[in-house]
Design an enzyme around this catalytic site. Structure first.
Site, PDB file in Angstrom:
ATOM      1  N   SER A  10       0.840  -1.195   0.000  1.00  0.00           N
ATOM      2  CA  SER A  10       0.000   0.000   0.000  1.00  0.00           C
ATOM      3  C   SER A  10       0.884   1.257   0.000  1.00  0.00           C
ATOM      4  CB  SER A  10      -0.962  -0.035   1.187  1.00  0.00           C
ATOM      5  OG  SER A  10      -1.960   0.956   1.050  1.00  0.00           O
ATOM      6  N   ASP A  51      -9.471  -4.760  -5.271  1.00  0.00           N
ATOM      7  CA  ASP A  51      -8.931  -3.700  -4.425  1.00  0.00           C
ATOM      8  C   ASP A  51      -9.503  -2.354  -4.841  1.00  0.00           C
ATOM      9  OD1 ASP A  51      -7.418  -1.961  -2.918  1.00  0.00           O
ATOM     10  OD2 ASP A  51      -5.475  -2.822  -3.484  1.00  0.00           O
TER      11      ASP A  51
END
Length: 323
Positions: A189, A275
């Site tokens: 991330s 995602d």
């Protein structure tokens, strides 16, 4: 979250034109040069982590502006060095936590430097941080970090974070337990976005493990996801109607796609097709531009958690191949 982005066959070929300022490289050469004027001044203090098989050190070093950045160095107890090392960067809002949160790397026989992210970790109940950001905000901002100083690349928050992260590689290389020729950078991330950057900017990285990277293909991300943290930019622009050009000019200096195009070391990416936080097309935009050897692990039925422990096992096996 159902599949919401491009289908996989289109993702594999998705390679948008680079959207970057003409002085991109000069900006980063100057930024790192300014940081280098401050001695690294790395300090490693033995820390009792109550771990019998891992030696822990509380680390402090000078990052951007000479500001002190905290980290953990973890080394397999009794291991004969110098060892290969993983430099690990953290996800959004998380801090370095405790050494016991990061024992997988030393358990595999690697040293690990866990790098705090300045200003983050204060509101994360999972992992506290220990590094303030004394520079502060240069403009009114949306809550969070994404619009801190965003009206000018000189003052943007991630200029400081990325510079800290490059300096952290030097910190790892400076410890006698670490082999300076065998440094791998890794993160997911926000940490994945930082990893892309460091792999492009540091000449001392051997390989990069880039998981569901944030801070990548900003323009598309803010247009297709309604999830934070990208939505922080949207909320800022919703009240600053005159700022769009300045905002995206600044972000052009920090886009992971541009860093990927400059990455030449072997890279292992991961992407999750459900995602909504870091949309798959933004990940493939960077992956398809990566200039060096590369592989990507695809998790079709996962969200932002990605491949979790399964993918960590993939990375550990890849580490054995690299060394």
């Amino acid at each position: 979250m159902a599949l919401f982005d491009l289908p996989l066959d289109q993702l594999r070929g998705y390679r948008p034109t680079l959207d970057e300022p003409a002085d991109f490289d000069a900006f980063w050469e100057r930024s790192l040069g300014e940081a280098a004027a401050h001695p690294l001044d790395a300090e490693f203090t033995p820390y009792d982590a109550a771990l019998s098989t891992v030696d822990a050190y509380d680390v402090s070093f000078a990052g951007w502006g000479g500001h002190r950045i905290r980290a953990w160095l973890l080394v397999p107890a009794g291991a004969e060095g110098p060892l290969p090392a993983v430099v690990h960067y953290l996800g959004y809002s998380g801090g370095r936590g405790l050494p016991l949160d990061h024992v997988v790397w030393p358990a595999a026989g690697w040293a690990a430097l866990i790098v705090d992210t300045r200003g983050q970790g204060a509101v994360n109940h999972h992992s506290a941080g220990d590094t303030p950001d004394p520079h502060g905000a240069a403009n009114p901002q949306a809550p969070g970090f994404m619009t801190n100083g965003i009206l000018d690349p000189e003052t943007y928050y991630y200029r400081r974070v990325f510079t800290d992260a490059v300096r952290a590689v030097e910190v790892a290389r400076s410890h006698p337990s670490v082999d300076p020729a065998r440094i791998v950078v890794q993160g997911a991330s926000q940490g994945g976005g930082i990893t892309q950057t460091v792999a492009a900017l540091s000449p001392h990285v051997k390989a990069a493990f880039i998981d569901v990277p944030f801070l990548t293909h900003f323009r598309r991300a803010v247009e297709i996801t309604d999830e934070d943290p990208y939505q922080e930019i949207v909320r800022f622009l919703a009240t600053r109607h005159d700022a769009e050009e300045r905002v995206f000019r600044t972000l052009g200096y920090f886009d992971g796609v541009s860093f990927a195009a400059r990455g030449t070391v072997p890279a292992l990416y991961s992407v999750a097709l459900m995602d909504a936080i870091c949309p798959p097309s933004t990940v493939f935009a960077a992956y398809n531009h990566w200039a060096g050897p590369k592989e990507i692990e695809i998790y079709p039925w996962n969200g932002h958690e990605g491949g979790t422990g399964v993918h960590r096992a993939v990375q550990l096996r890849k580490l054995r191949e690299l060394v």
